[in-house]
Design a protein around this motif. Structure first.
Motif, PDB file in Angstrom:
ATOM      1  N   HIS A 122      -2.931 -15.521  45.802  1.00 35.30           N
ATOM      2  CA  HIS A 122      -3.841 -16.617  46.246  1.00 35.30           C
ATOM      3  C   HIS A 122      -3.555 -17.232  47.591  1.00 35.30           C
ATOM      4  CE1 HIS A 122      -6.244 -16.682  42.594  1.00 35.30           C
ATOM      5  NE2 HIS A 122      -5.175 -16.581  41.956  1.00 35.30           N
ATOM      6  N   GLU A 123      -4.456 -16.954  48.675  1.00 32.37           N
ATOM      7  CA  GLU A 123      -4.175 -17.501  49.983  1.00 32.37           C
ATOM      8  C   GLU A 123      -4.703 -18.854  49.816  1.00 32.37           C
ATOM      9  OE1 GLU A 123      -5.418 -17.082  54.862  1.00 32.37           O
ATOM     10  OE2 GLU A 123      -5.914 -15.648  53.253  1.00 32.37           O
ATOM     11  N   ILE A 124      -3.935 -19.882  50.179  1.00 33.12           N
ATOM     12  CA  ILE A 124      -4.385 -21.473  50.625  1.00 33.12           C
ATOM     13  C   ILE A 124      -3.885 -22.016  51.710  1.00 33.12           C
ATOM     14  CG2 ILE A 124      -3.796 -21.530  47.939  1.00 33.12           C
ATOM     15  CD1 ILE A 124      -1.025 -22.976  48.631  1.00 33.12           C
TER      16      ILE A 124
ATOM     17  N   ASP B 166       4.876 -25.869  54.412  1.00 33.66           N
ATOM     18  CA  ASP B 166       3.473 -25.338  54.601  1.00 33.66           C
ATOM     19  C   ASP B 166       3.193 -23.986  53.739  1.00 33.66           C
ATOM     20  OD1 ASP B 166       1.008 -24.794  55.732  1.00 33.66           O
ATOM     21  OD2 ASP B 166       1.901 -23.914  57.624  1.00 33.66           O
ATOM     22  N   VAL B 167       3.021 -24.085  52.530  1.00 29.00           N
ATOM     23  CA  VAL B 167       2.795 -23.145  51.666  1.00 29.00           C
ATOM     24  C   VAL B 167       1.558 -22.455  52.027  1.00 29.00           C
ATOM     25  CG1 VAL B 167       2.275 -22.348  49.209  1.00 29.00           C
ATOM     26  CG2 VAL B 167       4.169 -24.117  49.707  1.00 29.00           C
ATOM     27  N   GLN B 168       1.367 -21.102  52.195  1.00 30.68           N
ATOM     28  CA  GLN B 168       0.232 -20.370  52.510  1.00 30.68           C
ATOM     29  C   GLN B 168      -0.139 -19.292  51.122  1.00 30.68           C
ATOM     30  OE1 GLN B 168       1.917 -18.419  56.186  1.00 30.68           O
ATOM     31  NE2 GLN B 168       0.655 -20.076  57.128  1.00 30.68           N
ATOM     32  N   PHE B 169       0.664 -19.067  50.545  1.00 25.13           N
ATOM     33  CA  PHE B 169       0.342 -18.166  49.265  1.00 25.13           C
ATOM     34  C   PHE B 169       0.858 -18.540  48.022  1.00 25.13           C
ATOM     35  CE2 PHE B 169       0.808 -15.581  53.311  1.00 25.13           C
ATOM     36  CZ  PHE B 169      -0.402 -15.217  53.259  1.00 25.13           C
ATOM     37  N   LEU B 170       0.386 -18.269  47.046  1.00 27.57           N
ATOM     38  CA  LEU B 170       0.606 -18.426  45.408  1.00 27.57           C
ATOM     39  C   LEU B 170       0.513 -17.108  44.830  1.00 27.57           C
ATOM     40  CD1 LEU B 170      -1.631 -21.718  44.978  1.00 27.57           C
ATOM     41  CD2 LEU B 170       0.810 -21.449  45.534  1.00 27.57           C
ATOM     42  N   TYR B 171       1.552 -16.673  43.961  1.00 24.44           N
ATOM     43  CA  TYR B 171       1.507 -15.494  43.283  1.00 24.44           C
ATOM     44  C   TYR B 171       1.253 -15.672  41.616  1.00 24.44           C
ATOM     45  CZ  TYR B 171       3.082 -13.809  47.531  1.00 24.44           C
ATOM     46  OH  TYR B 171       3.178 -13.281  48.995  1.00 24.44           O
ATOM     47  N   THR B 172       0.709 -14.981  41.266  1.00 30.44           N
ATOM     48  CA  THR B 172       0.521 -14.936  39.588  1.00 30.44           C
ATOM     49  C   THR B 172       0.346 -13.477  38.869  1.00 30.44           C
ATOM     50  OG1 THR B 172      -0.887 -16.439  37.847  1.00 30.44           O
ATOM     51  CG2 THR B 172      -1.818 -15.314  39.637  1.00 30.44           C
ATOM     52  N   PRO B 173       0.798 -13.598  37.825  1.00 27.27           N
ATOM     53  CA  PRO B 173       0.563 -12.034  36.768  1.00 27.27           C
ATOM     54  C   PRO B 173      -1.183 -11.854  37.044  1.00 27.27           C
ATOM     55  CG  PRO B 173       1.946 -13.472  35.907  1.00 27.27           C
ATOM     56  CD  PRO B 173       1.381 -14.384  36.914  1.00 27.27           C
ATOM     57  N   ALA B 174      -1.431 -10.550  37.409  1.00 25.05           N
ATOM     58  CA  ALA B 174      -2.820 -10.049  37.698  1.00 25.05           C
ATOM     59  C   ALA B 174      -3.708 -10.106  36.232  1.00 25.05           C
ATOM     60  CB  ALA B 174      -2.892  -8.656  37.914  1.00 25.05           C
ATOM     61  N   MET B 175      -2.866 -10.361  35.031  1.00 26.03           N
ATOM     62  CA  MET B 175      -3.579 -10.349  33.663  1.00 26.03           C
ATOM     63  C   MET B 175      -3.579 -11.755  33.360  1.00 26.03           C
ATOM     64  SD  MET B 175      -1.988  -6.870  32.272  1.00 26.03           S
ATOM     65  CE  MET B 175      -2.549  -7.213  30.484  1.00 26.03           C
ATOM     66  N   GLU B 176      -4.913 -12.222  32.849  1.00 30.21           N
ATOM     67  CA  GLU B 176      -4.733 -13.372  31.960  1.00 30.21           C
ATOM     68  C   GLU B 176      -4.277 -13.386  30.734  1.00 30.21           C
ATOM     69  OE1 GLU B 176      -8.536 -16.034  32.539  1.00 30.21           O
ATOM     70  OE2 GLU B 176      -9.401 -14.095  32.762  1.00 30.21           O
TER      71      GLU B 176
ATOM     72  N   ILE C 115       1.536 -29.731  45.570  1.00 30.79           N
ATOM     73  CA  ILE C 115       0.951 -29.799  46.898  1.00 30.79           C
ATOM     74  C   ILE C 115      -0.652 -30.018  46.565  1.00 30.79           C
ATOM     75  CG2 ILE C 115       2.344 -28.583  48.084  1.00 30.79           C
ATOM     76  CD1 ILE C 115       0.577 -25.800  47.613  1.00 30.79           C
ATOM     77  N   LYS C 116      -1.183 -30.755  47.726  1.00 32.61           N
ATOM     78  CA  LYS C 116      -2.825 -30.522  47.505  1.00 32.61           C
ATOM     79  C   LYS C 116      -3.150 -29.521  48.687  1.00 32.61           C
ATOM     80  CE  LYS C 116      -4.845 -34.491  48.560  1.00 32.61           C
ATOM     81  NZ  LYS C 116      -5.553 -35.609  49.257  1.00 32.61           N
ATOM     82  N   ALA C 117      -4.121 -28.585  48.226  1.00 35.56           N
ATOM     83  CA  ALA C 117      -4.490 -27.325  48.996  1.00 35.56           C
ATOM     84  C   ALA C 117      -5.907 -26.789  48.573  1.00 35.56           C
ATOM     85  CB  ALA C 117      -3.459 -26.515  48.765  1.00 35.56           C
ATOM     86  N   LYS C 118      -6.354 -26.053  49.508  1.00 35.04           N
ATOM     87  CA  LYS C 118      -7.713 -25.586  49.183  1.00 35.04           C
ATOM     88  C   LYS C 118      -7.344 -23.984  49.011  1.00 35.04           C
ATOM     89  CE  LYS C 118      -9.761 -28.665  52.633  1.00 35.04           C
ATOM     90  NZ  LYS C 118     -10.569 -28.692  54.002  1.00 35.04           N
ATOM     91  N   PHE C 119      -8.128 -23.314  48.230  1.00 33.00           N
ATOM     92  CA  PHE C 119      -7.881 -21.974  47.856  1.00 33.00           C
ATOM     93  C   PHE C 119      -9.025 -21.458  49.059  1.00 33.00           C
ATOM     94  CE2 PHE C 119      -6.394 -23.589  43.804  1.00 33.00           C
ATOM     95  CZ  PHE C 119      -5.537 -22.460  43.442  1.00 33.00           C
ATOM     96  N   VAL C 120      -8.502 -20.408  49.657  1.00 30.17           N
ATOM     97  CA  VAL C 120      -9.154 -19.624  50.953  1.00 30.17           C
ATOM     98  C   VAL C 120      -9.392 -18.185  50.499  1.00 30.17           C
ATOM     99  CG1 VAL C 120      -8.778 -21.660  52.313  1.00 30.17           C
ATOM    100  CG2 VAL C 120      -7.425 -19.505  52.442  1.00 30.17           C
ATOM    101  N   GLY C 121      -8.744 -17.718  49.938  1.00 25.93           N
ATOM    102  CA  GLY C 121      -8.909 -16.138  49.509  1.00 25.93           C
ATOM    103  C   GLY C 121      -7.925 -15.650  48.269  1.00 25.93           C
ATOM    104  N   VAL C 122      -8.098 -14.327  47.744  1.00 25.50           N
ATOM    105  CA  VAL C 122      -7.293 -13.863  47.009  1.00 25.50           C
ATOM    106  C   VAL C 122      -7.318 -12.062  47.150  1.00 25.50           C
ATOM    107  CG1 VAL C 122      -9.231 -13.656  45.257  1.00 25.50           C
ATOM    108  CG2 VAL C 122      -6.821 -13.699  44.472  1.00 25.50           C
TER     109      VAL C 122
END
Length: 224
Positions: free
Chosen positions: A70-72, A86-96, A45-52
């Protein structure tokens, strides 16, 4: 094994590392050509990051673990199941250290190309996902995402990590951008796609996506 199953295994490994592993262990990602990123992803997708936000996620083993959500705002869908337009959220582990994605850009409207994997109804991303500012992509890469990469998903891009390098089948293209400079975002990544030959579908070769078009048509493509 399909990509969703592969990602499920990786996601489980990330969770185990988060609970049991050494938090100082660095994440390491293999080179990823944008065509491979497109073809291997469930979501593009193409999206804008708007919050986390940070939240606890229940898993089948052990205690709940922390994930970043991540809210997008999705502005364009290139690849997704019909129910995920219409994807609204992305999830990722909290540790880099276990390949959690940290968004280092602003939350002020810049558009990104994002590739992700589905884990149930969640769209998962990691530090190894192809996530790039739209404005930094080449014209050829934008064309690839819009139409051409999908035509090459029966082909395989093989990174050349160390010489000598070879392909083992006719459907492979050797990717040599990084063999000298280790900069993989170079000519083959920016301008080429590994596509089947029209006269021989089982044979894949590098083909240029930098076809000259009339100015009005080219501008219309880039707005997509």
């Amino acid at each position: 094994m399909d990509s969703a199953k592969v990602y499920g295994i990786l996601a489980t490994s990330f969770l185990l590392l988060m609970m049991l592993g050494d938090p100082t262990t660095a994440c390491s990602c293999a080179p990823r050509h944008p065509q491979s990123a497109y073809c291997n992803a469930d979501i593009v997708i193409k999206a804008k990051f708007v919050g986390v936000t940070k939240e606890l996620v229940n898993i089948s083993i052990g205690e709940p673990v922390w994930w970043m959500r991540h809210e997008i705002k999705t502005t364009k869908v290139y690849k997704a199941p019909a129910h995920m337009q219409d994807v609204q959220f992305l999830y990722t582990p909290a540790m880099e250290s276990v390949c959690g994605y940290e968004h280092k850009g602003t939350l002020k409207g810049e558009e990104y190309i994002i590739t992700g994997m589905l884990e149930g109804d969640r769209v998962m991303i990691t530090a190894c996902s192809f996530i790039q500012p739209w404005a930094q992509l080449s014209v050829a890469q934008k064309r690839g995402l819009s139409s051409e990469y999908s035509k090459g998903c029966n082909c395989t891009v093989v990174p050349c990590i160390a010489m000598p390098c070879f392909v083992s089948s006719n459907n492979q293209c050797l990717w040599t951008d990084g063999i000298i400079s280790r900069i993989w975002d170079d000519f083959q990544a920016k301008r080429l796609a590994c596509l089947s030959q029209s006269e021989s579908p089982s044979l894949c070769t590098w083909q240029s996506l930098s076809i000259q078009e009339p100015g009005s048509l080219r501008r219309a493509r880039l707005r997509q």
